[in-house]
Motif scaffolding. Structure first.
Motif, PDB file in Angstrom:
ATOM      1  N   PRO A 176       0.843  -1.202   0.000  1.00  0.00           N
ATOM      2  CA  PRO A 176       0.000   0.000   0.000  1.00  0.00           C
ATOM      3  C   PRO A 176       0.879   1.254   0.000  1.00  0.00           C
ATOM      4  O   PRO A 176       1.984   1.242   0.569  1.00  0.00           O
ATOM      5  N   PRO A 177       0.435   2.332  -0.617  1.00  0.00           N
ATOM      6  CA  PRO A 177       1.285   3.539  -0.767  1.00  0.00           C
ATOM      7  C   PRO A 177       1.878   4.050   0.540  1.00  0.00           C
ATOM      8  O   PRO A 177       3.073   4.398   0.581  1.00  0.00           O
ATOM      9  N   ASP A 178       1.092   4.100   1.615  1.00  0.00           N
ATOM     10  CA  ASP A 178       1.633   4.635   2.866  1.00  0.00           C
ATOM     11  C   ASP A 178       2.705   3.721   3.451  1.00  0.00           C
ATOM     12  O   ASP A 178       3.719   4.199   3.994  1.00  0.00           O
ATOM     13  N   LEU A 179       2.533   2.409   3.306  1.00  0.00           N
ATOM     14  CA  LEU A 179       3.533   1.475   3.814  1.00  0.00           C
ATOM     15  C   LEU A 179       4.787   1.505   2.944  1.00  0.00           C
ATOM     16  O   LEU A 179       5.908   1.442   3.456  1.00  0.00           O
ATOM     17  N   GLU A 180       4.596   1.622   1.638  1.00  0.00           N
ATOM     18  CA  GLU A 180       5.739   1.726   0.730  1.00  0.00           C
ATOM     19  C   GLU A 180       6.556   2.978   1.027  1.00  0.00           C
ATOM     20  O   GLU A 180       7.805   2.935   1.026  1.00  0.00           O
ATOM     21  N   MET A 194      -0.365  -6.641   9.030  1.00  0.00           N
ATOM     22  CA  MET A 194       0.532  -6.219   7.959  1.00  0.00           C
ATOM     23  C   MET A 194       0.606  -7.306   6.893  1.00  0.00           C
ATOM     24  O   MET A 194       0.434  -8.497   7.195  1.00  0.00           O
ATOM     25  N   PRO A 195       0.846  -6.911   5.642  1.00  0.00           N
ATOM     26  CA  PRO A 195       0.982  -7.903   4.564  1.00  0.00           C
ATOM     27  C   PRO A 195       2.357  -8.575   4.653  1.00  0.00           C
ATOM     28  O   PRO A 195       3.303  -8.192   3.964  1.00  0.00           O
TER      29      PRO A 195
END
Length: 491
Positions: free
Chosen positions: A251-255, A319-320
């Protein structure tokens, strides 16, 4: 099991999942399976597991190692008696429901797929006279291989022994003692519960151990990249890492958080779904250790926010994990040692700092440690003398840990067929041929003295002794005759 069910559904198969009213993960409604819900009073649910986990943490952090061992054994004995009783209650509630069993028979199923750690599926397959396929690592009596394949104790460690396949004399003695303990637990605690059920519904001539060992196919959740080399059998199919897959974009925020780590990279920590929270002093120690590192940290954490949490640590409820492990910025995985997490770490080549809690986690992490891919700490020492911080720094700065895990990753991936595809193929093979009797040895039906050729050895020893006695008697007879002849001649 959910992964196998989805894969079978994608191939056009119709699946019915038997669950109980106490099921934790298995939902009653699904788009890829039907369900049968069996009413029960007790089950291996979240409350049951959390109560065990809490007691284990208290025991492990106790001061007396001898007392700890005693308390752990008492907990194991309680577990080994309560779980079979729960499983038999579920199965009894099914078998006594005549309408339900008639409905199941009319559906004309092709096979039963079950995890033999719980004996209900084994009993159901025998009742319905259907081929039996296992998704297996553990059976009711312990590790699966020990129930079906030759298992010399000289180089095959018992589970929970803390031993590898390279044992000195003292370690082999310890391994033998663990074997006797495991046998005693099965003979006196586990098997009598299931055998009493068989006596009630099938008759005393049906032995539960033979039902368990007589499965057509054993889909083993390990492979020999992970497991120690050992003898095996034709109907054991290895599908270690069948749940692993290439990482998807984060996801963008995690990236963004991962990329902000720069050259230092990211550590991820997860103690699995079972762990709802650790004692505050342990989480504070873990958080303080993370705060001293230049790496960013993603921590799957439940419970109160640690007082010592650093700005470099992100707490998440979920989390993934697979997608994070496959990200090039991930440098280290802090894990409890569950089979799924360990296999995913191998698949993506990420070194591990292990914090085992219960069940098979010690054995899983030991196998990584023996292959140079992990450091293992106990909950009793994780908050003492900077042990956790030193372990993190050791794995981060010593390149051999990553190199060893990447070598295991290459070995794991270098296969002619994906493990999940192999599992599905063999399940369908059993469907097509109504079983796999040609792959199944009948040795489990032999009494122990025949299996180990004790009767043959006794017979051969008896023959040798008889020959020796007859030969000695013959020599004696000859000597006596010669003696008397010479005596007569001299007279």
């Amino acid at each position: 099991m959910d992964i196998l069910v989805k894969a079978l559904h994608s191939k056009g198969h119709s699946i019915t999942v038997v669950r109980t009213t106490q099921s934790w993960y298995i939902k009653e409604e699904s788009t890829y399976y039907d369900s049968i819900t069996v009413p029960v009073a007790e089950g291996v649910n979240e409350d049951f597991v959390n109560s065990i986990l809490g007691k284990l943490l208290d025991i492990e952090r106790g001061k007396s190692s001898a007392l700890n061992l005693f308390y752990l054994e008492m907990m194991a004995l309680d577990f080994l008696t309560s779980v079979p009783r729960m499983i038999c209650e579920m199965t009894r509630n099914m078998f006594e429901n005549t309408d339900l069993m008639n409905d199941i028979k009319e559906r004309d199923y092709d096979l039963v797929l079950t995890d033999p750690a719980w004996g209900g599926g084994i009993l159901l397959a025998h009742y319905l006279k259907l081929p039996l396929v296992y998704n297996v690592r553990w059976v009711t009596s312990g590790e699966g291989h020990h129930s079906i394949a030759p298992s010399p104790l000289s180089y095959i460690p018992m589970n929970m022994s803390g031993l590898s396949d390279k044992m000195n004399f003292v370690q082999r003695v310890k391994n033998m003692l663990f074997y006797f303990l495991n046998q005693a637990e099965n003979i006196f605690l586990v098997n009598p519960v299931y055998q009493a059920f068989c006596d009630e519904f099938f008759g005393p001539e049906v032995k539960f151990t033979e039902l368990m060992q007589g499965a057509d196919l054993w889909l083993m959740r390990v492979d020999f990249v992970f497991e120690f080399p050992r003898p095996t059998m034709p109907n054991v199919i290895y599908m270690g890492g069948f749940q692993c897959k290439p990482a998807k974009p984060l996801p963008p925020d995690l990236e963004e958080f991962v990329q902000s780590s720069g050259e230092h990279g990211v550590i991820i920590m997860s103690l699995g779904t079972f762990v709802s929270g650790l004692p505050t002093d342990i989480t504070d120690e873990i958080a303080a250790a993370f705060a001293k590192l230049p790496q960013k940290v993603i921590w799957r954490h439940k419970g109160d926010r640690p007082a010592t949490l650093g700005n470099n640590t992100l707490l998440l409820d979920w989390m993934p994990q697979n997608d994070l492990l496959g990200h090039p910025q991930i440098k280290l995985f802090v894990a409890h040692g569950g089979t799924n997490g360990v296999q995913e770490a191998i698949y993506h080549g990420v070194p591990v700092v292990g914090l085992p809690l219960f069940f098979d986690q010690y054995d899983n992490l030991l196998r990584l440690k023996e292959r140079g891919g992990a450091i293992v700490l106990s909950m009793a020492t994780v908050d003492k003398d900077n042990n956790f911080l030193e372990a993190l720094q050791e794995v981060l700065h010593e390149p051999s840990y990553r190199m060893n895990m990447q070598r295991l990753s290459r070995l794991h991936r270098d296969k002619p067929m994906e493990p999940l595809d192999s599992a599905v193929f063999w399940i369908e093979f059993v469907m097509r041929h109504k079983g796999a009797a040609h792959l199944r040895t009948e040795s489990y039906k032999m009494p122990w003295y025949s299996y180990h050729s004790v009767d043959v050895m006794l017979f051969l020893v008896t023959v040798v002794l008889l020959v020796v006695v007859l030969f000695a008697a013959l020599i004696k007879c000859v000597c006596v005759r010669v003696f008397f002849r010479r005596k007569i001649q001299s007279e």
